[in-house]
Design a protein around this motif. Sequence first.
Motif, PDB file in Angstrom:
ATOM      1  N   ARG A  60       0.832  -1.199   0.000  1.00 52.90           N
ATOM      2  CA  ARG A  60       0.000   0.000   0.000  1.00 52.90           C
ATOM      3  C   ARG A  60       0.875   1.262   0.000  1.00 52.90           C
ATOM      4  O   ARG A  60       0.554   2.242  -0.667  1.00 52.90           O
ATOM      5  CB  ARG A  60      -0.894  -0.011   1.247  1.00 52.90           C
ATOM      6  CG  ARG A  60      -2.116   0.837   1.131  1.00 52.90           C
ATOM      7  CD  ARG A  60      -3.297   0.315   1.970  1.00 52.90           C
ATOM      8  NE  ARG A  60      -2.897  -0.627   2.993  1.00 52.90           N
ATOM      9  CZ  ARG A  60      -3.000  -0.434   4.306  1.00 52.90           C
ATOM     10  NH1 ARG A  60      -3.490   0.700   4.762  1.00 52.90           N
ATOM     11  NH2 ARG A  60      -2.639  -1.362   5.165  1.00 52.90           N
ATOM     12  N   PHE A  61       1.994   1.236   0.720  1.00 53.71           N
ATOM     13  CA  PHE A  61       2.779   2.453   0.888  1.00 53.71           C
ATOM     14  C   PHE A  61       3.922   2.587  -0.103  1.00 53.71           C
ATOM     15  O   PHE A  61       4.353   3.690  -0.387  1.00 53.71           O
ATOM     16  CB  PHE A  61       3.289   2.552   2.324  1.00 53.71           C
ATOM     17  CG  PHE A  61       2.130   2.632   3.229  1.00 53.71           C
ATOM     18  CD1 PHE A  61       1.161   3.609   3.012  1.00 53.71           C
ATOM     19  CD2 PHE A  61       1.919   1.696   4.214  1.00 53.71           C
ATOM     20  CE1 PHE A  61       0.033   3.665   3.791  1.00 53.71           C
ATOM     21  CE2 PHE A  61       0.786   1.751   4.989  1.00 53.71           C
ATOM     22  CZ  PHE A  61      -0.162   2.732   4.782  1.00 53.71           C
ATOM     23  N   TYR A  70       8.747   5.535 -10.072  1.00 47.71           N
ATOM     24  CA  TYR A  70       9.940   5.813  -9.282  1.00 47.71           C
ATOM     25  C   TYR A  70      11.088   6.311 -10.172  1.00 47.71           C
ATOM     26  O   TYR A  70      11.349   5.733 -11.225  1.00 47.71           O
ATOM     27  CB  TYR A  70      10.401   4.544  -8.555  1.00 47.71           C
ATOM     28  CG  TYR A  70       9.376   3.988  -7.582  1.00 47.71           C
ATOM     29  CD1 TYR A  70       9.062   4.671  -6.407  1.00 47.71           C
ATOM     30  CD2 TYR A  70       8.717   2.790  -7.833  1.00 47.71           C
ATOM     31  CE1 TYR A  70       8.132   4.171  -5.507  1.00 47.71           C
ATOM     32  CE2 TYR A  70       7.783   2.271  -6.934  1.00 47.71           C
ATOM     33  CZ  TYR A  70       7.495   2.963  -5.767  1.00 47.71           C
ATOM     34  OH  TYR A  70       6.570   2.468  -4.893  1.00 47.71           O
ATOM     35  N   HIS A  71      11.777   7.336  -9.700  1.00 46.12           N
ATOM     36  CA  HIS A  71      12.948   7.843 -10.428  1.00 46.12           C
ATOM     37  C   HIS A  71      14.060   6.800 -10.494  1.00 46.12           C
ATOM     38  O   HIS A  71      14.810   6.738 -11.451  1.00 46.12           O
ATOM     39  CB  HIS A  71      13.496   9.101  -9.742  1.00 46.12           C
ATOM     40  CG  HIS A  71      12.568  10.259  -9.835  1.00 46.12           C
ATOM     41  ND1 HIS A  71      12.436  11.004 -10.979  1.00 46.12           N
ATOM     42  CD2 HIS A  71      11.708  10.794  -8.943  1.00 46.12           C
ATOM     43  CE1 HIS A  71      11.537  11.958 -10.781  1.00 46.12           C
ATOM     44  NE2 HIS A  71      11.086  11.852  -9.549  1.00 46.12           N
ATOM     45  N   HIS A  72      14.190   6.010  -9.420  1.00 47.38           N
ATOM     46  CA  HIS A  72      15.262   5.007  -9.356  1.00 47.38           C
ATOM     47  C   HIS A  72      15.118   3.955 -10.455  1.00 47.38           C
ATOM     48  O   HIS A  72      16.084   3.275 -10.790  1.00 47.38           O
ATOM     49  CB  HIS A  72      15.230   4.323  -7.985  1.00 47.38           C
ATOM     50  CG  HIS A  72      16.304   3.311  -7.763  1.00 47.38           C
ATOM     51  ND1 HIS A  72      17.644   3.628  -7.777  1.00 47.38           N
ATOM     52  CD2 HIS A  72      16.250   1.975  -7.520  1.00 47.38           C
ATOM     53  CE1 HIS A  72      18.361   2.536  -7.536  1.00 47.38           C
ATOM     54  NE2 HIS A  72      17.543   1.517  -7.389  1.00 47.38           N
ATOM     55  N   ASN A  73      13.899   3.825 -11.013  1.00 51.76           N
ATOM     56  CA  ASN A  73      13.656   2.731 -11.948  1.00 51.76           C
ATOM     57  C   ASN A  73      13.988   3.040 -13.407  1.00 51.76           C
ATOM     58  O   ASN A  73      13.433   2.419 -14.307  1.00 51.76           O
ATOM     59  CB  ASN A  73      12.198   2.249 -11.813  1.00 51.76           C
ATOM     60  CG  ASN A  73      12.008   1.397 -10.558  1.00 51.76           C
ATOM     61  OD1 ASN A  73      12.969   0.967  -9.947  1.00 51.76           O
ATOM     62  ND2 ASN A  73      10.764   1.166 -10.185  1.00 51.76           N
ATOM     63  N   ALA A  79      12.908  -0.041  -7.039  1.00 46.75           N
ATOM     64  CA  ALA A  79      12.809   1.106  -6.119  1.00 46.75           C
ATOM     65  C   ALA A  79      11.900   0.776  -4.939  1.00 46.75           C
ATOM     66  O   ALA A  79      12.194   1.125  -3.793  1.00 46.75           O
ATOM     67  CB  ALA A  79      12.296   2.349  -6.849  1.00 46.75           C
ATOM     68  N   HIS A  82      13.736  -0.866  -2.103  1.00 41.26           N
ATOM     69  CA  HIS A  82      14.522   0.038  -1.255  1.00 41.26           C
ATOM     70  C   HIS A  82      13.628   0.728  -0.221  1.00 41.26           C
ATOM     71  O   HIS A  82      14.026   0.913   0.934  1.00 41.26           O
ATOM     72  CB  HIS A  82      15.204   1.120  -2.104  1.00 41.26           C
ATOM     73  CG  HIS A  82      16.307   0.617  -2.979  1.00 41.26           C
ATOM     74  ND1 HIS A  82      17.605   0.563  -2.565  1.00 41.26           N
ATOM     75  CD2 HIS A  82      16.297   0.157  -4.249  1.00 41.26           C
ATOM     76  CE1 HIS A  82      18.364   0.096  -3.553  1.00 41.26           C
ATOM     77  NE2 HIS A  82      17.597  -0.151  -4.586  1.00 41.26           N
ATOM     78  N   LEU A  83      12.433   1.143  -0.651  1.00 42.76           N
ATOM     79  CA  LEU A  83      11.524   1.836   0.273  1.00 42.76           C
ATOM     80  C   LEU A  83      10.977   0.866   1.315  1.00 42.76           C
ATOM     81  O   LEU A  83      10.918   1.185   2.506  1.00 42.76           O
ATOM     82  CB  LEU A  83      10.368   2.477  -0.502  1.00 42.76           C
ATOM     83  CG  LEU A  83      10.752   3.531  -1.545  1.00 42.76           C
ATOM     84  CD1 LEU A  83       9.501   4.069  -2.237  1.00 42.76           C
ATOM     85  CD2 LEU A  83      11.526   4.686  -0.934  1.00 42.76           C
TER      86      LEU A  83
END
Lengths: 129, 129, 129
Positions: A60-61, A70-73, A79, A82-83
Amino acid sequence: MNLPRRRMFVNITPQVEDALRESGIREGLVLCNAMHITASVFINDDECGLHSDFEAFLERFAPEKPYEQYHHNGFEDNADAHLKRQIMGREVVVAVTNGRLDFGPWEQIFYYEFDGMRNKRLLIKIIGE
Amino acid sequence: MNLPRRRMFVNITPQVEDALRESGIREGLVLCNAMHITASVFINDDECGLHSDFEAFLERFAPEKPYEQYHHNGFEDNADAHLKRQIMGREVVVAVTNGRLDFGPWEQIFYYEFDGMRNKRLLIKIIGE
Amino acid sequence: MNLPRRRMFVNITPQVEDALRESGIREGLVLCNAMHITASVFINDDECGLHSDFEAFLERFAPEKPYEQYHHNGFEDNADAHLKRQIMGREVVVAVTNGRLDFGPWEQIFYYEFDGMRNKRLLIKIIGE
């Protein structure tokens, strides 16, 4: 570790207990952490209903998809991993008393993989006497 | 600990300071953790407005009710407590310097109960010399 | 530290490595924590895309504005910084093996400021032999 799914729980309490026994340390601290930044080590209950609640909560988050959110992707698709690892934490520190993990009744140590199907490592460091 | 409400903050800095004084340790580390998986130990500001912000924040992300939203709640009603504790963390590790907790100006240690009205325990482990 | 923006990442791995080298410790643990309750120390990847994903993620769950949404903001405007720091964590504990930080391939230590433009301090405590 090389786990067969992207996300997975592994109860690593027995491995940590083995490492503690081999160390011979009676009083001190154990540090246990993932050596990769898309996995967590945490302490909670070994109950599969709870684990699926964690899964739903984290999705969910920090949802895995769509990857482009995600920018990382740009070059990766992990990404969310990581979160999720940041929410669940990298490491645990556990007291050693009389040669044993000084745990409450339901405490168990888990490795929580968020980006599996590749080789990962776990660190167990024990200090004391 | 046996707290009179389901959720509650307790500033445990004085107890940790007492334990440190009794240990006689001058340089080292203190580990302080909840021994139960529905409670947290964390460090932040002792300000009641902030504490009600934490309450609202955690209820938004892992609401207590409806109980049926969680798989863990087949026999229990405390899945939200497991999730909240995971966000807030299980433990803190604090440096000991010159016999004192090596704290910044506003750091205070809290026990945060998410499933109270039952006996719980707290662990304080001090290593060093 | 006195950072020029409200929120900012600083890779502090070199400073921690310097402190470790100066200590001469070969086997043990390093604790590294923010001494302020509106900043985090955490371990993850040094990749700017990921850092902007962390920013977006934290703003979604603990938005800075409107300031009035938080009880803590009667006299302050930094309640969001306290919440963000809680998600990202206060401290890291890292193993020291053969005189080096015992890290996996991508682990880097960051200081994450959530309420900058004021003096802040960082603590590095190394124990072992």
